[in-house]
Scaffold this motif. Structure first.
Motif, PDB file in Angstrom:
ATOM      1  N   LEU B  27       2.025  -5.342  -4.305  1.00 46.22           N
ATOM      2  CA  LEU B  27       1.461  -4.362  -3.399  1.00 46.22           C
ATOM      3  C   LEU B  27       2.460  -4.224  -2.397  1.00 46.22           C
ATOM      4  CD1 LEU B  27      -0.830  -6.317  -4.246  1.00 46.22           C
ATOM      5  CD2 LEU B  27      -2.435  -5.103  -2.787  1.00 46.22           C
ATOM      6  N   ARG B  28       2.434  -2.923  -2.217  1.00 41.22           N
ATOM      7  CA  ARG B  28       3.518  -2.352  -1.035  1.00 41.22           C
ATOM      8  C   ARG B  28       2.802  -1.625  -0.192  1.00 41.22           C
ATOM      9  NH1 ARG B  28       5.977  -5.524  -2.006  1.00 41.22           N
ATOM     10  NH2 ARG B  28       7.528  -5.840  -3.507  1.00 41.22           N
ATOM     11  N   LEU B  66      -9.097  -6.051  -0.727  1.00 34.89           N
ATOM     12  CA  LEU B  66      -7.693  -6.548  -1.293  1.00 34.89           C
ATOM     13  C   LEU B  66      -8.074  -6.735  -3.072  1.00 34.89           C
ATOM     14  CD1 LEU B  66      -5.032  -7.128  -0.990  1.00 34.89           C
ATOM     15  CD2 LEU B  66      -5.528  -9.725  -1.019  1.00 34.89           C
ATOM     16  N   ILE B  67      -8.709  -7.491  -3.472  1.00 31.30           N
ATOM     17  CA  ILE B  67      -8.973  -7.826  -4.932  1.00 31.30           C
ATOM     18  C   ILE B  67      -9.737  -6.601  -5.605  1.00 31.30           C
ATOM     19  CG2 ILE B  67      -8.706 -10.122  -4.814  1.00 31.30           C
ATOM     20  CD1 ILE B  67     -11.354 -10.608  -5.485  1.00 31.30           C
ATOM     21  N   ARG B  68     -10.564  -5.819  -4.839  1.00 26.18           N
ATOM     22  CA  ARG B  68     -11.051  -4.660  -5.414  1.00 26.18           C
ATOM     23  C   ARG B  68     -10.100  -3.821  -5.661  1.00 26.18           C
ATOM     24  NH1 ARG B  68     -16.614  -4.544  -5.107  1.00 26.18           N
ATOM     25  NH2 ARG B  68     -16.942  -2.344  -4.283  1.00 26.18           N
ATOM     26  N   CYS B  69      -9.128  -3.433  -4.583  1.00 30.27           N
ATOM     27  CA  CYS B  69      -8.238  -2.460  -4.964  1.00 30.27           C
ATOM     28  C   CYS B  69      -7.182  -2.761  -6.202  1.00 30.27           C
ATOM     29  CB  CYS B  69      -7.333  -2.527  -3.793  1.00 30.27           C
ATOM     30  SG  CYS B  69      -8.187  -1.263  -2.429  1.00 30.27           S
ATOM     31  N   ILE B  70      -7.190  -4.124  -6.410  1.00 34.37           N
ATOM     32  CA  ILE B  70      -6.398  -4.489  -7.606  1.00 34.37           C
ATOM     33  C   ILE B  70      -6.810  -4.012  -8.967  1.00 34.37           C
ATOM     34  CG2 ILE B  70      -5.104  -6.496  -8.745  1.00 34.37           C
ATOM     35  CD1 ILE B  70      -4.808  -7.718  -5.972  1.00 34.37           C
ATOM     36  N   ASN B  71      -8.274  -4.199  -8.908  1.00 30.66           N
ATOM     37  CA  ASN B  71      -8.833  -3.523 -10.175  1.00 30.66           C
ATOM     38  C   ASN B  71      -9.367  -2.305 -10.146  1.00 30.66           C
ATOM     39  OD1 ASN B  71     -11.294  -4.071  -9.036  1.00 30.66           O
ATOM     40  ND2 ASN B  71     -12.026  -5.266 -10.928  1.00 30.66           N
ATOM     41  N   ARG B  72      -9.139  -1.481  -8.690  1.00 33.95           N
ATOM     42  CA  ARG B  72      -9.745   0.063  -8.570  1.00 33.95           C
ATOM     43  C   ARG B  72     -10.892   0.086  -8.550  1.00 33.95           C
ATOM     44  NH1 ARG B  72      -5.774   3.813  -7.987  1.00 33.95           N
ATOM     45  NH2 ARG B  72      -6.921   5.692  -8.471  1.00 33.95           N
ATOM     46  N   LEU B  73     -11.728  -0.904  -8.191  1.00 31.26           N
ATOM     47  CA  LEU B  73     -13.165  -0.706  -7.865  1.00 31.26           C
ATOM     48  C   LEU B  73     -13.022   0.055  -6.547  1.00 31.26           C
ATOM     49  CD1 LEU B  73     -15.022  -4.058  -8.500  1.00 31.26           C
ATOM     50  CD2 LEU B  73     -15.654  -1.682  -9.467  1.00 31.26           C
ATOM     51  N   GLU B  74     -12.063  -0.063  -5.838  1.00 28.17           N
ATOM     52  CA  GLU B  74     -11.936   0.698  -4.429  1.00 28.17           C
ATOM     53  C   GLU B  74     -10.613   1.174  -4.709  1.00 28.17           C
ATOM     54  OE1 GLU B  74     -14.138   1.252  -2.634  1.00 28.17           O
ATOM     55  OE2 GLU B  74     -15.125  -0.874  -2.214  1.00 28.17           O
ATOM     56  N   THR B  75     -10.373   2.417  -4.311  1.00 24.30           N
ATOM     57  CA  THR B  75      -8.947   3.172  -4.559  1.00 24.30           C
ATOM     58  C   THR B  75      -8.365   3.164  -3.185  1.00 24.30           C
ATOM     59  OG1 THR B  75      -9.864   5.456  -3.945  1.00 24.30           O
ATOM     60  CG2 THR B  75      -9.553   4.953  -6.241  1.00 24.30           C
ATOM     61  N   VAL B  86       3.292  -0.840 -13.682  1.00 25.72           N
ATOM     62  CA  VAL B  86       2.741   0.394 -13.792  1.00 25.72           C
ATOM     63  C   VAL B  86       1.829   0.652 -12.920  1.00 25.72           C
ATOM     64  CG1 VAL B  86       0.799   1.786 -15.152  1.00 25.72           C
ATOM     65  CG2 VAL B  86       2.365   0.203 -16.349  1.00 25.72           C
ATOM     66  N   LYS B  87       2.164   1.718 -12.026  1.00 25.88           N
ATOM     67  CA  LYS B  87       1.563   2.123 -10.821  1.00 25.88           C
ATOM     68  C   LYS B  87      -0.004   2.447 -10.967  1.00 25.88           C
ATOM     69  CE  LYS B  87       3.137   5.619  -8.224  1.00 25.88           C
ATOM     70  NZ  LYS B  87       4.264   6.568  -7.593  1.00 25.88           N
ATOM     71  N   LEU B  88      -0.727   1.754 -10.149  1.00 25.34           N
ATOM     72  CA  LEU B  88      -2.283   2.332 -10.361  1.00 25.34           C
ATOM     73  C   LEU B  88      -2.565   3.558  -9.570  1.00 25.34           C
ATOM     74  CD1 LEU B  88      -4.094  -1.158  -9.602  1.00 25.34           C
ATOM     75  CD2 LEU B  88      -3.001  -0.265 -11.873  1.00 25.34           C
ATOM     76  N   ASP B  89      -2.553   4.569 -10.482  1.00 22.65           N
ATOM     77  CA  ASP B  89      -3.066   5.905  -9.939  1.00 22.65           C
ATOM     78  C   ASP B  89      -4.398   5.824 -11.030  1.00 22.65           C
ATOM     79  OD1 ASP B  89      -2.035   6.411 -12.380  1.00 22.65           O
ATOM     80  OD2 ASP B  89      -0.271   7.467 -11.493  1.00 22.65           O
ATOM     81  N   GLY B  90      -4.989   7.112 -11.148  1.00 23.69           N
ATOM     82  CA  GLY B  90      -6.135   7.405 -11.783  1.00 23.69           C
ATOM     83  C   GLY B  90      -5.869   7.610 -13.164  1.00 23.69           C
ATOM     84  N   GLY B  91      -4.657   7.573 -13.608  1.00 24.27           N
ATOM     85  CA  GLY B  91      -4.246   8.002 -14.868  1.00 24.27           C
ATOM     86  C   GLY B  91      -4.428   7.080 -16.124  1.00 24.27           C
ATOM     87  N   ALA B  94      -2.570   3.760 -16.170  1.00 23.82           N
ATOM     88  CA  ALA B  94      -3.030   2.604 -15.325  1.00 23.82           C
ATOM     89  C   ALA B  94      -4.475   1.887 -15.736  1.00 23.82           C
ATOM     90  CB  ALA B  94      -3.342   3.277 -13.905  1.00 23.82           C
ATOM     91  N   ARG B  95      -5.320   2.873 -16.546  1.00 25.01           N
ATOM     92  CA  ARG B  95      -6.618   2.403 -17.045  1.00 25.01           C
ATOM     93  C   ARG B  95      -6.232   1.493 -18.083  1.00 25.01           C
ATOM     94  NH1 ARG B  95      -8.259   7.601 -16.359  1.00 25.01           N
ATOM     95  NH2 ARG B  95      -8.090   8.226 -18.631  1.00 25.01           N
ATOM     96  N   ALA B  96      -5.366   1.432 -18.973  1.00 21.18           N
ATOM     97  CA  ALA B  96      -4.891   0.845 -19.849  1.00 21.18           C
ATOM     98  C   ALA B  96      -4.144  -0.533 -19.616  1.00 21.18           C
ATOM     99  CB  ALA B  96      -3.710   1.485 -20.950  1.00 21.18           C
ATOM    100  N   VAL B  97      -3.555  -0.421 -18.399  1.00 22.36           N
ATOM    101  CA  VAL B  97      -2.882  -1.712 -17.848  1.00 22.36           C
ATOM    102  C   VAL B  97      -3.996  -2.655 -17.319  1.00 22.36           C
ATOM    103  CG1 VAL B  97      -2.297  -1.269 -15.555  1.00 22.36           C
ATOM    104  CG2 VAL B  97      -0.641  -2.160 -17.102  1.00 22.36           C
ATOM    105  N   LEU B  98      -5.040  -1.761 -16.706  1.00 25.56           N
ATOM    106  CA  LEU B  98      -6.251  -2.599 -16.129  1.00 25.56           C
ATOM    107  C   LEU B  98      -6.983  -3.087 -17.379  1.00 25.56           C
ATOM    108  CD1 LEU B  98      -7.461  -0.469 -13.140  1.00 25.56           C
ATOM    109  CD2 LEU B  98      -6.209  -2.584 -13.141  1.00 25.56           C
ATOM    110  N   ARG B  99      -7.135  -2.486 -18.362  1.00 23.73           N
ATOM    111  CA  ARG B  99      -8.021  -3.067 -19.394  1.00 23.73           C
ATOM    112  C   ARG B  99      -7.439  -4.283 -20.152  1.00 23.73           C
ATOM    113  NH1 ARG B  99      -8.398   1.745 -22.214  1.00 23.73           N
ATOM    114  NH2 ARG B  99      -6.551   1.170 -23.540  1.00 23.73           N
TER     115      ARG B  99
END
Ligand SMILES: Nc1ncnc2c1ncn2[C@@H]1O[C@H](COP(=O)(O)OP(=O)(O)OP(=O)(O)O)[C@@H](O)[C@H]1O
Ligand SMILES: [Mg+2]
Lengths: 248, 265
Positions: B27-28, B66-75, B86-91, B94-99
Motif C-alpha cells: 500500500l502506498r 484498511l483490509i476492506r480496501c485490500i479486497n476492494r469491498l471499499e475502493t 498487480v495494481k488494484l483498479d476496477g480492471g 485486478a479481479r483475477a488477482v483478488l480471486r
C-alpha cells in the motif's frame, strides 16, 4: 368463529328461499338441463381467468425484477430509469392500459395482437411496477454482509444475485407475491371489456340472454371468492413450507 | 510530544520476515474518504508472502476500512494498492488477482443461510473458479476437516454454534485457495467459550505459512502469531513493530494508553 363473515351471505341465500319473488335460481339450478348448461357456460370462463392471471403474473415478475435491479444501483441514471418507469406505470389505470394496448398498440407498432395477449400484456405491465417495488424492498432487506461474502468469494453480479441474494429475497417477498396474484385474478375481470371470454365476460353474456343479473352475478361473486380463497391457502402453504427450511 | 514522532517505516523495522522491495501486498499513501470523513490517511504498508500482520486500534480508527480496501469491498480514493505486482483498479487483471489470492473472514460470519454447509463451501469454487462439482466437494471436505468439523457438511448454518459457523466461514474462504487471508475481528461476535476454538484454527493456518492480516484485540493470540503488530488511530498507522517490542516498549503515547486499556481486562 373463523367463517363468521360468511353468515350474512348465508342469510342472503336463506332470504332468497322465502321471498322467491325476487330470486330465480332456476337459471343456475344444477338439477335441470338448462341450469346445468348455464353453469357450465359460466365456469368455462375459469380457464381464461386463470390463463390470463398466471401468464400475466409470470411476465410481471420477470419485468418487475428487471425494473427493480437498476433501482438498486449506486449510480444515478439507472435509478432514475427505475423511478420513471414505476411512477408512470402506476399512474395509468389498468382499464385504460388494457384499452390502449388492445386498440392503440397495433396502430403504433403495426402489429396485430389477440385479445388474450393484449390482456396479458396490459395486466403484466401494470403489475410490474408493483412487482418492481416488492423486489426492490425484498432485495434491500437482505443483509449487506451477504453481498460482501459473495464478493469475498469472487462471485460476479449475476451469480451473486442468482445464488445468494435472490433466493433469500424471494422467501421474504413470497407473501407479497401471493397478494399480487390475488390482485391479478381480480383485475383480470377488466379484460372482459375487450371481449376476453373469462369469468366476468361469461356472466355478462349470460345476463344478456337470461335477464337474471342477481343470480348470475351472485354466482360470479362466489366463483371469485372460492378461487381466491383457494389461491390464498395455497400461497400460505407454500410460505410455511419454504419458511421451514430456514429459520434464522 | 511522543505522539508526533515519525511512524516507524514498515520496511525498516526488520521483522521476522522482512521484505526486500518486492512486497506481496503493498500500500502506498492510501487515502480513503467516506464523504468528508477521512477513514484512511496516508497509509503505507508492505507485506511479504507468508507474513502475518495483526492490526489493532480504537473503534473507528480505520482497521476494517484498511483490509476492506485490500479486497476492494471499499475502493480507495488516493494512493496505490498492489497485490503480487498487480495494481488494484476496477480492471479484469485486478479481479483475477483478488480471486486467485485473497480470502476474507468477517466478524458476523456472513454464511449463506439458505445453503447447506457443503453448498456454502462449493459455491465459490464452482461459480468463480470453474471447478467441477466433484472437485469442489473434495476441496470442501478437505478444508472442513482442517477446521475440525467434517461431520457438519450437510447441515445448515443456523444449526451450528457461533464458533462452528465461523470455522465454516474460514473453510469457505480457504476453498478459494487464497494466498492471503484477511480477518476482520473474527472472534468479536462469539461467546467467550467459543473464541479459543476459532483462534486455534487461525493459529494453525498461520503455522501453515499463509499470509494473513488479522484485525483483532486478542492480544495473547497476536503475540503468538504476528510478525508485525500495527496500531492504527484516526485512519493512520501510528505504530508498527514486532510483537515483543510493540508490547514492551510502545513508542507513542496513544498506543501505550490503548494497550493499557486492552490488557487491563
Ligand atoms: N460505509 C461507510 N460510510 C460512512 N462512514 C463509514 C463507512 N464505513 C466506515 N465508516 C467510518 O469510517 C471510520 C472507520 O471505520 P472502520 O470500520 O474502518 O473502523 P474500525 O477501526 O474497523 O472500527 P471498529 O473497531 O469499530 O470495527 C469510522 O468512523 C466509520 O464510522
Ligand atoms: Mg471494524
Amino acid at each position: 368463529m373463523r367463517f363468521a363473515y360468511l353468515l350474512p351471505l348465508l342469510a342472503l341465500f336463506g332470504l332468497s328461499g322465502c321471498s322467491s319473488g325476487s330470486w330465480g335460481w332456476y337459471v343456475v339450478n344444477p338439477t335441470t338441463p338448462s341450469g346445468q348448461r348455464n353453469l357450465m357456460f359460466l365456469l368455462d370462463g375459469l380457464y381464461y381467468t386463470l390463463a390470463l392471471s398466471v401468464t400475466a403474473i409470470l411476465i410481471s415478475v420477470i419485468l418487475g425484477l428487471l425494473v427493480a435491479l437498476p433501482g438498486l444501483a449506486t449510480q444515478r441514471p439507472p435509478r432514475i430509469i427505475n423511478r420513471v418507469y414505476v411512477e408512470v406505470v402506476r399512474a395509468v389505470p389498468i382499464l385504460v392500459l388494457i384499452l390502449w394496448v388492445y386498440y392503440g398498440l397495433p396502430q403504433v407498432a403495426d402489429i396485430s395482437i389477440s385479445v388474450f395477449w393484449a390482456g396479458v400484456l396490459a395486466l403484466a405491465i401494470s403489475d410490474s411496477a408493483f412487482q418492481a417495488e416488492i423486489f426492490r424492498a425484498g432485495i434491500q432487506s437482505v443483509d449487506r454482509g451477504q453481498h460482501e461474502a459473495a464478493h469475498s468469494i469472487s462471485l460476479g453480479y449475476v451469480d451473486k444475485m442468482r445464488f445468494v441474494i435472490l433466493p433469500q429475497a424471494i422467501k421474504r417477498i413470497l407473501p407479497a407475491l401471493g397478494n399480487q396474484l390475488v390482485y391479478m385474478l381480480k383485475m383480470s375481470s377488466l379484460v372482459s371489456v375487450i371481449g376476453m371470454e373469462e369469468l366476468t365476460r361469461r356472466a355478462n353474456e349470460l345476463v344478456v340472454t337470461e335477464y337474471r343479473p342477481l343470480e348470475i352475478y351472485t354466482v360470479l361473486v362466489i366463483e371469485y371468492l372460492v378461487l381466491i380463497l383457494l389461491v390464498s391457502a395455497a400461497v400460505r402453504w407454500l410460505e410455511r413450507r419454504m419458511g421451514a427450511s430456514d429459520q434464522r | 510530544m511522543r505522539d508526533s514522532l515519525p511512524v516507524r517505516s514498515p520496511t525498516a523495522t526488520g521483522g521476522k520476515s522482512a521484505v526486500d522491495g518486492s512486497a506481496f501486498i503493498s500500500l502506498r499513501s492510501v487515502d480513503k474518504f467516506f464523504g468528508d470523513f477521512q477513514a484512511l490517511d496516508d497509509v503505507s504498508l508492505d507485506i511479504g508472502l507468508g507474513q502475518k500482520i495483526v492490526v489493532c486500534g480504537p473503534s473507528g480508527s480505520g482497521k476494517s476500512t484498511l483490509i476492506r480496501c485490500i479486497n476492494r469491498l471499499e475502493t480507495h480514493d488516493r494512493g496505490e494498492i498492489a497485490i503480487d505486482g498487480v495494481k488494484l483498479d476496477g480492471g479484469a487483471a485486478a479481479r483475477a488477482v483478488l480471486r486467485n489470492n485473497v480470502g476474507m473472514v468477517f466478524q458476523q460470519f456472513n454464511l449463506f443461510p439458505h445453503l447447506s454447509i457443503l453448498d456454502n463451501l462449493t459455491l465459490g469454487p464452482v461459480r468463480a473458479r470453474g471447478l467441477e462439482l466433484a472437485a469442489a466437494r473434495e476441496l470442501a471436505e478437505y478444508y472442513l476437516a482442517r477446521v475440525k468439523i467434517p461431520e457438519q457438511i450437510d447441515k445448515y448454518p443456523h444449526q451450528l454454534s457461533g464458533g462452528q459457523q465461523q470455522r465454516v466461514a474460514i473453510a469457505r474462504a480457504l476453498c478459494m485457495e487464497p494466498r492471503i487471508m484477511l480477518f476482520d475481528e473474527p472472534t468479536s461476535a462469539l461467546d467467550p467459550e467459543m473464541i479459543a476454538e476459532v483462534l486455534e484454527v487461525i493459529e494453525e493456518l498461520a503455522g501453515s505459512g499463509m499470509t494473513m492480516i488479522v484485525v483483532t484485540h486478542e492480544m495473547g493470540f497476536a503475540g503468538h502469531v504476528a510478525d508485525q503488530m500495527v496500531f492504527m488511530d484516526h485512519g493512520k498507522i501510528v505504530e508498527m513493530a514486532p510483537p515483543d517490542t510493540f508490547f514492551s516498549t510502545p513508542e507513542s503515547e496513544r498506543c501505550r494508553t490503548f494497550l493499557q486499556q486492552i490488557l487491563r481486562h
